[in-house]
Scaffold this motif. Sequence first.
Motif, PDB file in Angstrom:
ATOM      1  N   SER A   1      -6.835  28.400  -7.774  1.00  0.00           N
ATOM      2  CA  SER A   1      -7.992  27.706  -8.342  1.00  0.00           C
ATOM      3  C   SER A   1      -9.266  28.304  -7.756  1.00  0.00           C
TER       4      SER A   1
ATOM      5  N   SER B   1      -1.914  21.793 -10.299  1.00  0.00           N
ATOM      6  CA  SER B   1      -2.213  23.226 -10.322  1.00  0.00           C
ATOM      7  C   SER B   1      -1.654  23.931  -9.086  1.00  0.00           C
TER       8      SER B   1
ATOM      9  N   ASP C   1      -6.106  23.258  -6.556  1.00  0.00           N
ATOM     10  CA  ASP C   1      -6.962  22.206  -6.008  1.00  0.00           C
ATOM     11  C   ASP C   1      -6.345  20.823  -6.152  1.00  0.00           C
TER      12      ASP C   1
ATOM     13  N   ASP D   1      -9.147  24.953 -12.514  1.00  0.00           N
ATOM     14  CA  ASP D   1      -7.955  24.478 -11.799  1.00  0.00           C
ATOM     15  C   ASP D   1      -6.850  25.526 -11.838  1.00  0.00           C
TER      16      ASP D   1
END
Length: 359
Positions: A77, A72, A68, A134
């Motif tokens: 996510s 990450s 997201d 995440d």
Amino acid sequence: MSPAACRGNPSRSASASAVVVDTATGYHLLKIEGYSLTKGIPTSLSLKSSQFTVGGYRWRIDYFSNGDCADSADYISLFLSLDERANKDVKVRASWRFQIGYTGNVDKPPSLSTAKACTTFGVGPDGSWSWGYDRFIRREDFEKSDNLRDDSFTIRCDIAVVRRFRAEETTEILPVEAFVSVPPSDMNQQFGDLLETEKGADVVFESPVFRAELYSSMKEGDTAGVVRIEDMEAQVFKLLLRFVYTDSLPEMGNDDEDVMCQHLLVAADRYNLERLKLIYEEKLCSYISVDAVSNILALADQHHCDGLKKACFHFLASPGNLNAVITSDGLKHLSRSFPSLMEELVAMLAPLLSHALVI
């Protein structure tokens, strides 16, 4: 009763209550077909599930194939979103949990007791319209796992929406001694009887059943007095013999103590070792729980353990415990396999069952 006696034994009352959380639970399955194609979606953009309802509120799952955010980007996510933005005053407390697996392998619900701590969705200083992970799983690790098959997998999200907290009365908390009383050892007396009568052997003086089996084998021509023990694990019989010889038992690991206690209670009943049977009745009282009470109650009934049976009934007399056992289908086995025991239980719980129990 004299005043002096009253002073020596003052009256004492005890009561208990429980804080009960009323929840509405549900889950949604989001199947991702063509996973490799979703890898082309840019970071911070998600694929959304269709809208679904749990606890009277509308929700969606957000799947980010490339994370997201930039931090990450190497991860998948997952987020749960409350899809009620049109209602600016909405505030929902809920516990939730994600799991992923190959399609058909996420039918078993995860335990919400280990779910994400209860969070607030919607408005408020601690609220957010969306909560999640995440870095749910590193994409490289996921692609090497068994969860991805035929370029597809399924995301499952379980939700428990908190409706209200309430207090309810429960049964008085009683000590184990209120149900089972273990007498002191009488080994010295039994050794004295053995010396006086000169009958028997050290291993049989405590168990009339074992004595009968031993003498029976000798009458049948087995001069060595060998008794074959059927339908009993060697470790259980070893512990039984240890008790006969030493009137003591070793400490057992917490992981398997409850199971071993049940085996030893059955063995003690088989060989009429009444004190050993009471010891394990007492121990099993501390293992009575929502998950175990049905099995322990059946065991108590089969082996005439009145104290253990009363302890199970006392546990089920709590409305909170009874409702939890009913919800988990814990009484169905008793209803099918032990109808007379079930009738006894229903009669004992009749005041509570008038509004709670339907079997």
